[in-house]
Design a protein around this motif. Sequence first.
Motif, PDB file in Angstrom:
ATOM      1  N   GLU A 194       0.644  -1.205  -0.037  1.00 28.53           N
ATOM      2  CA  GLU A 194      -0.104   0.047   0.108  1.00 28.53           C
ATOM      3  C   GLU A 194       0.878   1.147  -0.129  1.00 28.53           C
ATOM      4  OE1 GLU A 194      -2.363  -0.426   3.348  1.00 28.53           O
ATOM      5  OE2 GLU A 194      -3.853  -1.838   2.430  1.00 28.53           O
ATOM      6  N   ALA A 195       2.001   1.116   0.943  1.00 28.69           N
ATOM      7  CA  ALA A 195       2.750   2.459   0.851  1.00 28.69           C
ATOM      8  C   ALA A 195       3.559   2.849  -0.557  1.00 28.69           C
ATOM      9  CB  ALA A 195       3.888   2.179   2.078  1.00 28.69           C
ATOM     10  N   PHE A 196       3.998   1.543  -1.196  1.00 28.61           N
ATOM     11  CA  PHE A 196       4.611   1.505  -2.529  1.00 28.61           C
ATOM     12  C   PHE A 196       3.594   2.139  -3.413  1.00 28.61           C
ATOM     13  CE2 PHE A 196       5.379  -0.495  -6.746  1.00 28.61           C
ATOM     14  CZ  PHE A 196       6.455  -0.227  -6.867  1.00 28.61           C
ATOM     15  N   VAL A 197       2.615   1.760  -3.572  1.00 25.73           N
ATOM     16  CA  VAL A 197       1.589   2.117  -4.652  1.00 25.73           C
ATOM     17  C   VAL A 197       1.083   3.412  -4.375  1.00 25.73           C
ATOM     18  CG1 VAL A 197      -0.809   1.885  -5.422  1.00 25.73           C
ATOM     19  CG2 VAL A 197       0.487  -0.077  -5.000  1.00 25.73           C
ATOM     20  N   LYS A 198       1.007   4.008  -3.130  1.00 21.53           N
ATOM     21  CA  LYS A 198       0.777   5.545  -2.783  1.00 21.53           C
ATOM     22  C   LYS A 198       1.955   6.185  -3.250  1.00 21.53           C
ATOM     23  CE  LYS A 198      -0.589   8.616   0.958  1.00 21.53           C
ATOM     24  NZ  LYS A 198      -0.805   8.689   2.403  1.00 21.53           N
ATOM     25  N   LYS A 199       3.163   5.795  -3.027  1.00 17.84           N
ATOM     26  CA  LYS A 199       4.376   6.624  -3.356  1.00 17.84           C
ATOM     27  C   LYS A 199       4.632   6.634  -5.055  1.00 17.84           C
ATOM     28  CE  LYS A 199       9.387   6.844  -2.563  1.00 17.84           C
ATOM     29  NZ  LYS A 199      10.337   6.219  -1.871  1.00 17.84           N
ATOM     30  N   ARG A 200       4.380   5.399  -5.599  1.00 10.40           N
ATOM     31  CA  ARG A 200       4.466   5.495  -7.030  1.00 10.40           C
ATOM     32  C   ARG A 200       3.384   6.133  -7.835  1.00 10.40           C
ATOM     33  NH1 ARG A 200       1.756   0.145  -9.391  1.00 10.40           N
ATOM     34  NH2 ARG A 200       0.017   1.607  -8.976  1.00 10.40           N
ATOM     35  N   ASN A 201       2.238   6.153  -7.207  1.00 11.57           N
ATOM     36  CA  ASN A 201       1.075   6.978  -7.776  1.00 11.57           C
ATOM     37  C   ASN A 201       1.245   8.431  -7.654  1.00 11.57           C
ATOM     38  OD1 ASN A 201       0.030   4.542  -8.884  1.00 11.57           O
ATOM     39  ND2 ASN A 201      -1.485   4.693  -7.143  1.00 11.57           N
ATOM     40  N   ALA A 202       1.624   9.011  -6.606  1.00  9.92           N
ATOM     41  CA  ALA A 202       2.131  10.207  -6.238  1.00  9.92           C
ATOM     42  C   ALA A 202       3.373  10.946  -6.934  1.00  9.92           C
ATOM     43  CB  ALA A 202       2.521  10.194  -4.705  1.00  9.92           C
ATOM     44  N   ALA A 203       4.342   9.853  -7.779  1.00 13.48           N
ATOM     45  CA  ALA A 203       5.092  10.340  -8.688  1.00 13.48           C
ATOM     46  C   ALA A 203       5.051  10.126  -9.871  1.00 13.48           C
ATOM     47  CB  ALA A 203       6.511   9.396  -8.184  1.00 13.48           C
ATOM     48  N   GLY A 204       3.802   9.847 -10.258  1.00  8.46           N
ATOM     49  CA  GLY A 204       3.307   9.727 -11.518  1.00  8.46           C
ATOM     50  C   GLY A 204       3.923   8.678 -12.242  1.00  8.46           C
ATOM     51  N   GLY A 205       4.184   7.473 -11.356  1.00  9.34           N
ATOM     52  CA  GLY A 205       4.491   6.291 -12.245  1.00  9.34           C
ATOM     53  C   GLY A 205       6.043   6.011 -11.969  1.00  9.34           C
ATOM     54  N   THR A 206       6.460   5.025 -12.551  1.00 10.68           N
ATOM     55  CA  THR A 206       8.007   4.559 -12.303  1.00 10.68           C
ATOM     56  C   THR A 206       8.558   4.566 -13.790  1.00 10.68           C
ATOM     57  OG1 THR A 206       7.397   3.294 -10.409  1.00 10.68           O
ATOM     58  CG2 THR A 206       9.421   2.889 -11.251  1.00 10.68           C
ATOM     59  N   ASN A 207       9.700   5.172 -13.926  1.00 13.90           N
ATOM     60  CA  ASN A 207      10.356   4.924 -15.127  1.00 13.90           C
ATOM     61  C   ASN A 207      11.510   4.392 -14.645  1.00 13.90           C
ATOM     62  OD1 ASN A 207      11.990   5.319 -17.590  1.00 13.90           O
ATOM     63  ND2 ASN A 207      11.850   7.435 -17.562  1.00 13.90           N
ATOM     64  N   ARG A 208      11.620   2.716 -14.780  1.00 12.20           N
ATOM     65  CA  ARG A 208      12.907   2.256 -14.349  1.00 12.20           C
ATOM     66  C   ARG A 208      14.075   2.384 -15.280  1.00 12.20           C
ATOM     67  NH1 ARG A 208      10.615  -3.534 -15.094  1.00 12.20           N
ATOM     68  NH2 ARG A 208       9.111  -2.626 -16.550  1.00 12.20           N
ATOM     69  N   ALA A 209      13.969   2.999 -16.089  1.00  9.62           N
ATOM     70  CA  ALA A 209      15.136   3.294 -16.929  1.00  9.62           C
ATOM     71  C   ALA A 209      15.898   4.619 -16.342  1.00  9.62           C
ATOM     72  CB  ALA A 209      15.022   3.811 -18.425  1.00  9.62           C
ATOM     73  N   LEU A 210      15.248   5.250 -15.576  1.00  8.42           N
ATOM     74  CA  LEU A 210      15.942   6.628 -15.068  1.00  8.42           C
ATOM     75  C   LEU A 210      16.072   6.496 -13.350  1.00  8.42           C
ATOM     76  CD1 LEU A 210      13.952   9.327 -16.981  1.00  8.42           C
ATOM     77  CD2 LEU A 210      16.329   8.234 -17.371  1.00  8.42           C
ATOM     78  N   VAL A 211      14.863   5.683 -12.803  1.00 13.46           N
ATOM     79  CA  VAL A 211      14.862   5.920 -11.296  1.00 13.46           C
ATOM     80  C   VAL A 211      14.798   4.196 -10.879  1.00 13.46           C
ATOM     81  CG1 VAL A 211      12.669   6.611 -11.160  1.00 13.46           C
ATOM     82  CG2 VAL A 211      14.299   6.792  -9.202  1.00 13.46           C
ATOM     83  N   TYR A 212      15.709   4.114  -9.777  1.00 20.18           N
ATOM     84  CA  TYR A 212      15.380   2.603  -9.127  1.00 20.18           C
ATOM     85  C   TYR A 212      14.389   2.931  -7.996  1.00 20.18           C
ATOM     86  CZ  TYR A 212      19.595   0.992 -11.472  1.00 20.18           C
ATOM     87  OH  TYR A 212      20.266   0.513 -12.298  1.00 20.18           O
ATOM     88  N   GLN A 213      13.043   2.103  -8.315  1.00 15.19           N
ATOM     89  CA  GLN A 213      11.984   2.415  -7.462  1.00 15.19           C
ATOM     90  C   GLN A 213      11.628   0.783  -6.932  1.00 15.19           C
ATOM     91  OE1 GLN A 213       9.094   5.049  -7.777  1.00 15.19           O
ATOM     92  NE2 GLN A 213       7.486   4.243  -6.559  1.00 15.19           N
ATOM     93  N   GLN A 214      12.270   0.391  -5.671  1.00 16.84           N
ATOM     94  CA  GLN A 214      12.273  -0.968  -5.884  1.00 16.84           C
ATOM     95  C   GLN A 214      10.773  -1.432  -5.298  1.00 16.84           C
ATOM     96  OE1 GLN A 214      15.313  -1.915  -2.787  1.00 16.84           O
ATOM     97  NE2 GLN A 214      16.973  -1.380  -4.292  1.00 16.84           N
TER      98      GLN A 214
END
Length: 527
Positions: free
Chosen positions: A165-185
């Motif tokens: 739940e904490a991961f999804v909230k942080k991911r959505n607040a950042a507008g998604g995850t661009n794995r080519a630019l940032v490591y969001q585990q």
Amino acid sequence: MPLGTMSRDWLKANMGPSSMVGPVQSESYGRPVVPLSTNGRDVARDEIGAGMAMAAPDYLKADPMRLRDYMEAERHARLNRFGAHAGQFQMPDAYRRREPWQPAERGTEGNSVAVFNDEPLPFQGLRPEIAKGYLDVSADPKSTVDDIMGYADRSGFMVNRADVEAFVKKRNAAGGTNRALVYQQPPRVLTDTGGGAVMSFARGLGDPINMLDELGGLVDTVDPTGNRENIWNSDRRFGDILYNNVDQNRSILAFDEANHGWARLGGQFLSGFAIPGGAAEAAGARAAAGVLADGGGAFLAEKAGQAAFRRSAATAGAVEGSLAGVGAGEGGLRERVPGGIVGAAVGGVLGTAGGELINAVTPRLKTLLGRKAAEATVDGADGQTLDQAVKVADDLPATGADVGEWPGSEMPSAAMASDNAMPSIMGPRVADRIDLTPRPRPMSEPSPAQVARLGQVEPHEVLPLPSNITSEDEIARLASGVRPEFGHPMNWKHSPGAICLLRAMAPALSPSAARLIWSRSSGPRAA
């Protein structure tokens, strides 16, 4: 490597006539698939855990618990490079599907390439295709918490729903995850080693400073008897082996926090107070004994002991809190230093509060100071706990001064009190000090002698005698012929008010009546 032969030999060595066959689960190529147990242990799960077999998730969909057990055993073998996982190999089903003229392909399992903790999905023992699917579903901005949890359940691994739940909230607040630019585990994969809340409490008890993952990982790396990858059964670098064991420990502790959080916290709380508490207790005992040895009273010694205990508890709490704050971080100094600063402040506050609480609710310091511990010296109490200091003091022989008497069996002789006794003028003058009687103390504070005497009081010494018991003196008088004087229970002479009234009326009566009243009220008659 003849992996098929090695697997068959392992199975033959771990099964026999006493093995038990369970009910049919499904069929494969027209043959029944059944569980097999030897001495109460699942043979298939143990073979998978030894790296001599691979789980078959497609045949375990109807049995989620067995699916998770088998996939966890495989993940543990892959993490620790057991059996076939020590190298690279082709999956058995892919090898069987190849054409007879085709050679075996280069293996994709057992990859020994070093991994680092800043990768998008640090190596946690998942199958490569499962790890890729987990990363994809986690990074998908349209995926929900239930989507991620469902994927984990179907794939046979566990994650903490709160972390998802904490991961999804942080991911959505950042507008998604661009794995080519940032490591969001994505959330960490959890490991259940069994034991439930009891083992979670035990691990918490051994982890007061949040460093069990790292310290335990170091032990696992050099321990040749453990069920982990170590320097004796692996050809990888020491740093790779160490990081692998530390990361496995973090998955175990993360499972404890997610499923048995109160048990783990209780163990940490208990050991967190017990370790500094012993040092603070010894400091309080030394301070109290020092005041007593310097001639101070028990009241001052008690206050000094409490103050030393409070200071030592606050210092130990700050040190322990600082270590716990540093140990809680999993990154570099940039992450750990702020945690250490915050932990030191929190630990100091908790240590101070704990010291105050213990001073308020425990009588142990007063027990030390209220008994013969006044005779203990600073050297005698050094390095001792409070209970040890009390025991040493209790073993000292009692003296006359302890009970408020003159030393020895006799009072001072007349020569000692004589006015002719001249003080000696030979040698250096010493301080005038007379210690024949106990020092003055507050009336509300019992002396050591009084405390000792209270422990010797018998019930008959303080309770009233029953009314139907005759004393020895009364029995002796009766035996000698002397009879006690008795009066009539209703005799008016026993009423002081009546006597005064009649005597006041005597002058108004006749002389004979006055004499009679006066004689009747002058004393008891013999029976």
